[in-house]
Design a protein around this motif. Structure first.
Motif, PDB file in Angstrom:
ATOM      1  N   UNK A  16      16.305  20.952  42.000  1.00  0.00           N
ATOM      2  CA  UNK A  16      17.532  20.478  41.370  1.00  0.00           C
ATOM      3  C   UNK A  16      18.749  20.726  42.240  1.00  0.00           C
ATOM      4  N   UNK A  17      18.752  21.779  43.005  1.00  0.00           N
ATOM      5  CA  UNK A  17      19.874  22.075  43.884  1.00  0.00           C
ATOM      6  C   UNK A  17      20.110  20.940  44.877  1.00  0.00           C
ATOM      7  N   UNK A  18      19.056  20.223  45.231  1.00  0.00           N
ATOM      8  CA  UNK A  18      19.189  19.089  46.141  1.00  0.00           C
ATOM      9  C   UNK A  18      19.352  17.775  45.371  1.00  0.00           C
ATOM     10  N   UNK A  19      18.523  17.540  44.355  1.00  0.00           N
ATOM     11  CA  UNK A  19      18.484  16.239  43.706  1.00  0.00           C
ATOM     12  C   UNK A  19      19.650  15.976  42.760  1.00  0.00           C
ATOM     13  N   UNK A  20      20.205  16.991  42.151  1.00  0.00           N
ATOM     14  CA  UNK A  20      21.316  16.787  41.229  1.00  0.00           C
ATOM     15  C   UNK A  20      22.564  16.235  41.929  1.00  0.00           C
ATOM     16  N   UNK A  21      23.027  16.802  43.021  1.00  0.00           N
ATOM     17  CA  UNK A  21      24.184  16.197  43.698  1.00  0.00           C
ATOM     18  C   UNK A  21      23.895  14.795  44.241  1.00  0.00           C
ATOM     19  N   UNK A  22      22.683  14.575  44.712  1.00  0.00           N
ATOM     20  CA  UNK A  22      22.329  13.240  45.210  1.00  0.00           C
ATOM     21  C   UNK A  22      22.372  12.231  44.070  1.00  0.00           C
ATOM     22  N   UNK A  23      21.810  12.579  42.917  1.00  0.00           N
ATOM     23  CA  UNK A  23      21.811  11.671  41.770  1.00  0.00           C
ATOM     24  C   UNK A  23      23.234  11.410  41.285  1.00  0.00           C
ATOM     25  N   UNK A  24      24.050  12.437  41.237  1.00  0.00           N
ATOM     26  CA  UNK A  24      25.440  12.272  40.811  1.00  0.00           C
ATOM     27  C   UNK A  24      26.200  11.364  41.774  1.00  0.00           C
ATOM     28  N   UNK A  25      26.006  11.552  43.063  1.00  0.00           N
ATOM     29  CA  UNK A  25      26.679  10.721  44.066  1.00  0.00           C
ATOM     30  C   UNK A  25      26.242   9.265  43.973  1.00  0.00           C
ATOM     31  N   UNK A  26      24.953   9.034  43.803  1.00  0.00           N
ATOM     32  CA  UNK A  26      24.459   7.659  43.680  1.00  0.00           C
ATOM     33  C   UNK A  26      24.987   6.991  42.408  1.00  0.00           C
ATOM     34  N   UNK A  27      25.038   7.731  41.300  1.00  0.00           N
ATOM     35  CA  UNK A  27      25.552   7.171  40.056  1.00  0.00           C
ATOM     36  C   UNK A  27      27.033   6.837  40.173  1.00  0.00           C
ATOM     37  N   UNK A  28      27.788   7.713  40.793  1.00  0.00           N
ATOM     38  CA  UNK A  28      29.213   7.461  40.985  1.00  0.00           C
ATOM     39  C   UNK A  28      29.442   6.263  41.902  1.00  0.00           C
TER      40      UNK A  28
END
Length: 76
Positions: A16-28
């Protein structure tokens, strides 16, 4: 010769430490892209249409065409 056991403790937290910021950035990024490629041109098209739209003229044209049952054409 055996393979080492995988480390399962804390796996979710590390992932999650890696995938959460990536998912947030892609959604934004997707939301911003949608705003500027879909909603802004649509709002501009509506604004351009209503700058020159005459509701009374449109109503009279539909009344003359017999679209309305309760409004008679002015010629009768």
């Amino acid at each position: 010769m055996s393979l080492p056991k995988p480390v399962m403790r804390g796996l979710l937290g590390r992932r999650l430490r890696f995938h959460l910021p990536v998912a947030f950035t892609l959604a934004l990024t997707a939301a911003i892209a949608f705003k500027y490629t879909v909603t802004e041109p649509r709002k501009q098209a509506y604004a351009d249409f209503y700058k020159q739209y005459d509701a009374v003229k449109e109503f009279n044209a539909m009344r003359e065409a017999g679209v309305f049952q309760s409004a008679r054409p002015t010629g009768e």
